[in-house]
Design an enzyme around this catalytic site. Structure first.
Site, PDB file in Angstrom:
ATOM      1  CG  HIS A 123      53.795   7.630  28.069  1.00 35.04           C
ATOM      2  ND1 HIS A 123      54.170   6.752  29.261  1.00 35.04           N
ATOM      3  CD2 HIS A 123      53.378   8.894  28.981  1.00 35.04           C
ATOM      4  CE1 HIS A 123      53.658   6.767  30.224  1.00 35.04           C
ATOM      5  NE2 HIS A 123      52.787   8.573  30.487  1.00 35.04           N
TER       6      HIS A 123
ATOM      7  CG  HIS B 179      61.368   6.125  27.723  1.00 34.50           C
ATOM      8  ND1 HIS B 179      60.921   4.647  28.056  1.00 34.50           N
ATOM      9  CD2 HIS B 179      59.819   6.747  28.314  1.00 34.50           C
ATOM     10  CE1 HIS B 179      59.550   4.185  27.893  1.00 34.50           C
ATOM     11  NE2 HIS B 179      59.014   5.525  28.978  1.00 34.50           N
TER      12      HIS B 179
END
Length: 271
Positions: A193, A235
């Site tokens: 992303h 993440h």
């Protein structure tokens, strides 16, 4: 004088240490000394020959063993620095994962953060690019949209390949969503992303005429998308930062292989 000689001879006979069985104790035999010295010489020569015939790799290993032990006991500065940075990254990522689950401090905002992350997902962007490409009637618009589609496909494939190589898991044990499985975004490094948001923002800043407030909002959107992946625990911080770097590199690559208007028209006609 002649009388003293028989007396000395008699003393020597009566002396027990002068007997044959005790001579080796008083004066070692020359034959034994020679045999011992020759045996030592032979053993020394055999040892020297064995040392010469020994494998030089074994000598190197025997010499390197203490150094290897020292390297294991005293790791290098690079290893210490890397492990320290890795520990700091994991600690910061866990503290910033405020929306990792419902029980977290910002657990109630998890759905909103997930929605922000969806705005940087590849599937909605590819679908929107295809719809705009079908409705576009200008050559310039079709050229930009075709290259945008190429950039999105390149981003998905490159990030999926890098994640398969690294196979790094996130700071929290969170299963990827359905859209993540469709784009093969199942691992943590690099953040897909973040790379996509960085690439798209740079692409639009270069190829669209936007007002200054919109340009600022576009950059803020890219940072918010990347940071949202840390907040939900998918993440690490370094995953997002590396994603921004990869996104910029992907934009530079697309600029190098930019498809001309004629190439885009040919591809559209084939499609």
């Amino acid at each position: 004088m002649p009388a003293s000689q028989p007396r000395s001879r008699a003393r020597d006979r009566n002396n027990v240490l002068n007997r044959a069985e005790f001579l080796s104790l008083n004066q070692p035999l020359k034959g034994n000394q020679e045999s011992r010295s020759s045996g030592r010489k032979q053993s020394g020569q055999a040892g020297a020959a064995g040392a010469q015939n020994s494998n030089p790799k074994e000598r190197r290993q025997s010499q390197q063993l203490p150094e290897e032990d020292c390297m294991q006991l005293n790791p290098s500065f690079k290893g210490i620095a890397f492990n320290s940075l890795l520990a700091i990254d994991i600690c910061m990522s866990k503290r910033l994962g405020v929306c990792a689950n419902r029980a977290s401090s910002w657990g109630s905002a998890r759905s909103m953060i997930n929605l922000l992350g969806i705005t940087g997902h590849g599937i909605p962007w590819i679908a929107g690019t295809l719809i705009c490409l079908v409705k576009s009637s200008t050559l310039a618009g079709q050229e930009v949209l075709m290259n945008l589609l190429l950039a999105l496909l390149l981003d998905i494939m490159s990030v999926a390949g890098l994640q398969k190589l690294a196979k790094r898991k996130g700071p929290y044990d969170i299963n990827p969503g359905l859209l993540d499985y469709l784009t093969m975004d199942t691992y943590a490094f690099p953040a897909g992303h973040a790379s996509r948001a960085a690439m798209l923002s740079k692409f639009f800043l270069n190829h669209l005429v936007l007002a200054i407030p919109l340009r600022i909002l576009l950059v803020l959107w890219a940072f918010c998308v990347g940071f949202s992946r840390v907040m939900i625990g998918r993440h690490h911080v370094t995953d997002v930062l590396s994603g921004f770097v990869f996104g910029y590199l992907q934009f530079r690559l697309v600029e190098l292989i930019w498809m001309s208007s004629n190439t885009c028209q040919m591809l559209i006609s084939i499609w």
